[in-house]
Design an enzyme around this catalytic site. Structure first.
Site, PDB file in Angstrom:
ATOM      1  N   CYS A  86     -50.310   0.124 -49.227  1.00 42.80           N
ATOM      2  CA  CYS A  86     -50.307   0.111 -47.757  1.00 42.80           C
ATOM      3  C   CYS A  86     -51.477  -0.771 -47.361  1.00 42.80           C
ATOM      4  O   CYS A  86     -52.576  -0.611 -47.903  1.00 42.80           O
ATOM      5  CB  CYS A  86     -50.475   1.526 -47.205  1.00 42.80           C
ATOM      6  SG  CYS A  86     -50.723   1.589 -45.409  1.00 42.80           S
TER       7      CYS A  86
ATOM      8  N   HIS B 158     -53.315  -0.748 -44.928  1.00 40.82           N
ATOM      9  CA  HIS B 158     -54.444  -0.023 -44.347  1.00 40.82           C
ATOM     10  C   HIS B 158     -55.460   0.401 -45.425  1.00 40.82           C
ATOM     11  O   HIS B 158     -56.649   0.549 -45.144  1.00 40.82           O
ATOM     12  CB  HIS B 158     -53.964   1.250 -43.633  1.00 40.82           C
ATOM     13  CG  HIS B 158     -53.306   1.012 -42.312  1.00 40.82           C
ATOM     14  ND1 HIS B 158     -52.032   0.496 -42.199  1.00 40.82           N
ATOM     15  CD2 HIS B 158     -53.738   1.228 -41.034  1.00 40.82           C
ATOM     16  CE1 HIS B 158     -51.708   0.407 -40.908  1.00 40.82           C
ATOM     17  NE2 HIS B 158     -52.727   0.842 -40.190  1.00 40.82           N
TER      18      HIS B 158
ATOM     19  N   ASP C  41     -47.599  -5.926 -38.488  1.00 37.73           N
ATOM     20  CA  ASP C  41     -47.987  -4.674 -39.148  1.00 37.73           C
ATOM     21  C   ASP C  41     -47.806  -3.527 -38.171  1.00 37.73           C
ATOM     22  O   ASP C  41     -47.717  -3.735 -36.960  1.00 37.73           O
ATOM     23  CB  ASP C  41     -49.449  -4.740 -39.620  1.00 37.73           C
ATOM     24  CG  ASP C  41     -49.864  -3.492 -40.391  1.00 37.73           C
ATOM     25  OD1 ASP C  41     -49.129  -3.091 -41.310  1.00 37.73           O
ATOM     26  OD2 ASP C  41     -50.897  -2.884 -40.063  1.00 37.73           O
ATOM     27  N   SER C  42     -47.773  -2.314 -38.724  1.00 36.06           N
ATOM     28  CA  SER C  42     -47.669  -1.129 -37.873  1.00 36.06           C
ATOM     29  C   SER C  42     -48.961  -0.896 -37.091  1.00 36.06           C
ATOM     30  O   SER C  42     -48.981  -0.091 -36.168  1.00 36.06           O
ATOM     31  CB  SER C  42     -47.364   0.097 -38.728  1.00 36.06           C
ATOM     32  OG  SER C  42     -48.424   0.325 -39.642  1.00 36.06           O
TER      33      SER C  42
ATOM     34  N   CYS D 281     -47.200  -5.259 -44.000  1.00 34.83           N
ATOM     35  CA  CYS D 281     -46.970  -3.818 -43.872  1.00 34.83           C
ATOM     36  C   CYS D 281     -46.000  -3.428 -44.979  1.00 34.83           C
ATOM     37  O   CYS D 281     -44.886  -3.953 -45.036  1.00 34.83           O
ATOM     38  CB  CYS D 281     -46.356  -3.524 -42.498  1.00 34.83           C
ATOM     39  SG  CYS D 281     -45.862  -1.808 -42.247  1.00 34.83           S
TER      40      CYS D 281
ATOM     41  N   GLU E   2     -56.571   3.877 -38.572  1.00 36.68           N
ATOM     42  CA  GLU E   2     -56.228   3.569 -37.180  1.00 36.68           C
ATOM     43  C   GLU E   2     -57.215   4.206 -36.199  1.00 36.68           C
ATOM     44  O   GLU E   2     -57.471   3.671 -35.128  1.00 36.68           O
ATOM     45  CB  GLU E   2     -54.801   4.036 -36.862  1.00 36.68           C
ATOM     46  CG  GLU E   2     -53.709   3.186 -37.488  1.00 36.68           C
ATOM     47  CD  GLU E   2     -53.580   1.798 -36.872  1.00 36.68           C
ATOM     48  OE1 GLU E   2     -53.844   1.637 -35.665  1.00 36.68           O
ATOM     49  OE2 GLU E   2     -53.228   0.857 -37.619  1.00 36.68           O
TER      50      GLU E   2
END
Length: 266
Positions: A183, A185, A10-11, A73, A152
């Site tokens: 996404c 996240h 994942d990012s 991701c 993040e």
């Protein structure tokens, strides 16, 4: 039986939402996770750069002798999944098709919303997948570039997060009955998103849906982990500060774990 680990990329920390679901559904499988938080979010970056970064994450996971790679991701899935899948001789899964299928099953009115990073939305991949499976659907896509940075930076419970989500989602409120969190996240912001969209809107977690496909493929290829073999510790790697990654991971996964910093070429 295959006792090698499953690799996740994942990012940043978003893919932990997929890992949480995997731990719940497949508790005997071992995990190696790499989050590229130093270069997150991927969403605003050009496609060629995302492709390059994704291959670096894939190659890192291959050094860990993984039996399968999961693109946890959406942005990396949209840009590089097809290419990577063709070139590797192990199963490679993305999160977009499972999320699209789940949205079609969920909607009662045919009005589906997609929220994602700028790259995922501009790729139009969710709308295309949904329309290919069910052309009668009405799909409304919305880029939410501020969501992943909130996660993040561990601001998911802040008043800023509530304001950003409220303002970002305004164009979709009252217009869809199903919303794809495009996404990985975004499930970390789920309570706020649900509150803004209203209790009747079904939220689709594309990462959680992907775990069902992982389970199917493990069975199909007969590469489930043997329950008789002692579990090793799951391995988590980040390209950024391991302490901040660990704080989010421990809160989200509800268990202690070790996180190691690694450098990838930039």
């Amino acid at each position: 039986m295959d006792n090698r680990p499953i690799g996740f990329l994942d990012s940043g920390v978003g893919g932990l939402t997929v890992v949480k679901e995997l731990m719940r559904q497949l508790p005997f499988e071992e995990i190696v996770y790499i989050g590229d938080s130093a270069r997150a979010p991927y969403g605003p970056r050009p496609a060629e750069q995302i492709r390059e970064y994704t291959w670096e994450l894939v190659n890192f996971l291959l050094t860990k002798n993984v039996k399968m790679i999961v693109f946890a991701c959406n942005t990396a899935t949209a840009v590089a999944w097809e290419e990577v899948k063709e070139k590797l001789d192990i199963p490679v899964l993305g999160v977009i098709l499972p999320g699209s299928s789940a949205a079609i099953k969920s909607t009662l009115t045919g009005n589906i919303g997609i929220i994602g990073t700028p790259m995922t939305i501009s790729s139009d991949i969710y709308r295309q997948k949904i329309m290919a499976l069910a052309p009668q659907m009405e799909v409304k896509s919305l880029s939410c570039p501020k969501f992943a940075p909130l996660v993040e930076s561990n601001q998911i419970n802040s008043s800023i997060a509530k304001k950003v989500v409220y303002e970002s989602l305004a164009p979709l409120v009252g217009r869809v009955d199903t919303l794809v969190l495009g996404c990985t996240h975004y499930p970390l912001l789920r309570p706020i998103i649900q509150n803004v969209m209203g209790p009747k809107v079904k939220l689709i977690d594309s990462g959680a849906e992907c775990v069902r496909d992982i389970s199917v493929l493990l069975n199909y290829f007969q590469i489930n982990r043997s329950r008789a073999v002692e579990m090793k510790e799951h391995c988590f790697y980040t390209t950024a500060n391991p302490e901040s990654f660990k704080q989010i991971a421990v809160n989200w996964l509800g268990r202690d774990l070790s996180v190691e910093h690694i450098e990838l070429s930039d």
